[in-house]
Design a protein around this motif. Sequence first.
Motif, PDB file in Angstrom:
ATOM      1  N   LYS A 242      31.459  25.996   9.880  1.00 19.03           N
ATOM      2  CA  LYS A 242      30.475  25.740   8.827  1.00 19.03           C
ATOM      3  C   LYS A 242      29.243  25.083   9.456  1.00 19.03           C
ATOM      4  O   LYS A 242      29.317  24.607  10.595  1.00 19.03           O
ATOM      5  CB  LYS A 242      31.081  24.790   7.779  1.00 19.03           C
ATOM      6  CG  LYS A 242      32.286  25.386   7.073  1.00 19.03           C
ATOM      7  CD  LYS A 242      32.737  24.509   5.923  1.00 19.03           C
ATOM      8  CE  LYS A 242      34.008  23.781   6.252  1.00 19.03           C
ATOM      9  NZ  LYS A 242      34.542  22.895   5.258  1.00 19.03           N
TER      10      LYS A 242
ATOM     11  N   GLU B   7      36.609  25.510   8.896  1.00 20.22           N
ATOM     12  CA  GLU B   7      37.505  25.854   7.783  1.00 20.22           C
ATOM     13  C   GLU B   7      38.917  25.386   8.119  1.00 20.22           C
ATOM     14  O   GLU B   7      39.397  25.630   9.228  1.00 20.22           O
ATOM     15  CB  GLU B   7      37.583  27.385   7.578  1.00 20.22           C
ATOM     16  CG  GLU B   7      36.299  28.081   7.205  1.00 20.22           C
ATOM     17  CD  GLU B   7      35.795  27.756   5.809  1.00 20.22           C
ATOM     18  OE1 GLU B   7      36.512  27.079   5.060  1.00 20.22           O
ATOM     19  OE2 GLU B   7      34.659  28.163   5.509  1.00 20.22           O
TER      20      GLU B   7
ATOM     21  N   ALA C  99      34.013  20.225   9.891  1.00 21.75           N
ATOM     22  CA  ALA C  99      33.115  21.347   9.623  1.00 21.75           C
ATOM     23  C   ALA C  99      33.717  22.674  10.058  1.00 21.75           C
ATOM     24  O   ALA C  99      33.005  23.653  10.236  1.00 21.75           O
ATOM     25  CB  ALA C  99      31.768  21.123  10.303  1.00 21.75           C
TER      26      ALA C  99
ATOM     27  N   PRO D 196      30.895  32.305  10.467  1.00 20.01           N
ATOM     28  CA  PRO D 196      32.061  32.520   9.592  1.00 20.01           C
ATOM     29  C   PRO D 196      33.235  33.178  10.317  1.00 20.01           C
ATOM     30  O   PRO D 196      34.388  32.897   9.983  1.00 20.01           O
ATOM     31  CB  PRO D 196      31.510  33.429   8.488  1.00 20.01           C
ATOM     32  CG  PRO D 196      30.033  33.273   8.549  1.00 20.01           C
ATOM     33  CD  PRO D 196      29.675  32.926   9.944  1.00 20.01           C
TER      34      PRO D 196
ATOM     35  N   PRO E 123      26.079  28.476  10.627  1.00 23.21           N
ATOM     36  CA  PRO E 123      27.523  28.712  10.476  1.00 23.21           C
ATOM     37  C   PRO E 123      27.930  29.918  11.341  1.00 23.21           C
ATOM     38  O   PRO E 123      27.079  30.712  11.738  1.00 23.21           O
ATOM     39  CB  PRO E 123      27.665  29.057   8.996  1.00 23.21           C
ATOM     40  CG  PRO E 123      26.334  29.630   8.613  1.00 23.21           C
ATOM     41  CD  PRO E 123      25.307  28.975   9.493  1.00 23.21           C
TER      42      PRO E 123
END
Length: 815
Positions: free
Chosen positions: A46, A297, A295, A41, A39
Amino acid sequence: MTVTSEPTGAPGPTAALHTVPLEDKVRTLTGADAWSTHPLPAVGLKPLILSDGPVGPRGPAFGGGADQPPSLLFPSPSSMAATWDNDAVFEAGSLMGAKAAEMGIHVLLAPTVNLHRSPLGGRHFECYSEDPLLTARIAARLIEGVQSHGVAATIKHFVGNDSETDRMSYDARIDEKALREVYLLPFEVAVREARVWAVMAAYNGVNGARMTESRRLLTEVLKDEWGFDGVVVSDWEATRSTAASALAGLDLVMPGPNGPWGEQLTAAVRDGSVPESVVDDKLDRLVRLATRTGALEGATVPAPRPGGPADVLAEARDRLKALAIRGSVLLRNDGVLPLDTHDLHKVALIGPNAVKFAVQGGGSANVKPEHETTLGDALSAVLGREVEVTMTAGAFPHQVLGMLPQDRAVDPVSNDAGVFLSVVDADGKSLGDEHKPVEPFHFPILLPPGAEEVVLRTRLTLDRSGVHRLSVLGIGQFAVTVGGHTEIFEQLMEEPDFARLLLHTPSTAVPFAAEAGEVEVTVRLRPQAGLPHPVALLGIGYEAPRRDDDAELAAAVEAARTADAVVLVVGTGDEFERESVDRSTLALPGRQDELVDAVCAANPRTVVVVNAGAPVLMPWIDRPAAVLWAWFPGQEGAEAVADILTGAEPGGRLPTTFPAAETDSPVLATEPVDGAIDYAEGSLLGYRAYPNRGTRPLFPFGHGLSYTEWAYRDLQVTRGELGVDVSFEVQNSGDRAGRDVAQVYLESPGEPLRLVGYACVDAAAGVSTRVALDVDDRTLSRWSDHGWAITPGLHRIRVGRSSADLPLTAELRLG
Ligand code: BGC
């Protein structure tokens, strides 16, 4: 067909991305483990979950063990191509995508579009066809179906991975014309037409450059010329360099977490040998892939087609059966099929593949099916209770034996079903113990420092007396002790390589005579050194006492003699057709040819079903009353065969030429010479090569019988604005409804016959249909030094039911 392949809001370069520390960006470009990415962030990325493959989503595990989830097992890709049915393949892709989405998979490692170059190719079953156009169209529809559920398809293996021998290292020497017209075409159509989201770079090289390092093919052709905006992922462990692969256009190294990028790529960026913009571009592509597959956010995957995944999945078994029926090819029929069930009292089901029906090939394209029926049960279900179905193997071609009996193999330490495994040091002291269920068939075992031996123990209850056999899989020195008697042997691998070991584990059979009752089995393995990872692999199989080969053949003949009809199922299986190794012969394994001869002599009403993924020799072809080619038909395959035998229309047409003799194959050898495979035949692959060879194939490309008759007439060909408009009449001239595949071929000046279009025709008895097809200018063109161009001169459009049965011809001047 309308397909939304462009997702809503797929972003271009993201400003936030470029502020992420270099180390973090680079880390994201190598897998986190075997089946997922890291990932990130800071930009909302993700982990992406990747999974094989071409016969259905396997899930992020390998080896058939308890951690591998059951899934939908599709007919093998050659069978899917044999449908010649674009819409059915789109639906298959949609089902695959829906299942993958349900399993949490973002990236499906399929389809495989390497070509049927040599019939010996180990992954022949996993590829579609010898014809680039059929391959391209079938793959494009599959990709569109998969991606309609927000799951990325990964077209592979780019390019020239058409055989398995030394696949990690060979260099395919392919001239530009053959490369463009044949081998690149399916990839080009996938990118330009189906807008595929991922491409896998192959292990091998092409024309001197490893495919993970081929700037010309990855960047100049794939990305710049065709406009590919997705991710190029390496085949597993295929990346061998840092700057060369990063600069060539590879975007993601798999598997991880180790590999040649990481710190080394960071250093290469710092010292200026790789510009940071190259890393940013890869990350942009990864983010775009994540957006497309949900995948990232906040990103929503495109709404699936009406009906939704749940509806698609609810009908899965029916769909898979229909697909297998549509791909099965009736090669010969003297009228015995469909079976007239009224006069049947006793049917003899015979053959090694009747006992062990092969639903799939071997290797990474492997799925644990969520449902399976035996042929015996499927046949009994369609024939009804009044018909007795007997079962006889007739021959034993298998080297790899079945699993230990689930209910009769007990871990002597825990007393649970399964085996006890321990790793011991030089003094015999345990460094780690483990209970394992009987599944999986073989166990990868991590070797801690100081490990000397792996010891497997089980208590086996034998349900009869006689000569039993164990098979032992792995590499190293073995000591197998059964009931106090020990056998010692060695099984070694030249240049041990873990992927190959996993995919094609050497196996030795150990016979032992014993009375019914309990025996203690101990297998001690001193693993072969030299694997890159400290891992050993150990497996065990078992076969109960059985008749000897001659007695078995005699029993099959007797069963045939006393039956009203025989269904004889011969073939190969995942032990013979598998990734990482090519076949050494096209002959049916073991004594199966002899079995066909003997059974046909005993009962003239014998239907042979061939259960294989790739062509086999059929020296007995004229002897049975009918021959049905069933491929590896997936989880519903047994029901599909039973339905066809009793009346369902076999829809399949061969997507590849079946040679009469091995040496008739235009390309046979798969061994590289001095590290290279010379594609000296150029574009002359499969049926295109036959006219020059002076031999006739056993069955030509496009061949397949229907249960009804067909007549073709009135071909009209006109030059349209963007190509050639072809139309003709197809009549179902028989007395029952059926389906045919109308095939359109082109003969250009100086070029052999080649497929340029096809259409499936469903018609009731007596009904005539007018089929209209456009062949666009690009399809009419050939590759020359100046690019794609139509060869000026007189062309012939030919139409019919196979490449060797073309009753209609029209001439046309072009250019
Ligand atoms: C195969 C690929 C597969 C990958 C991951 C490789 O050995 O060539 O087709 O997708 O493994 O399983």
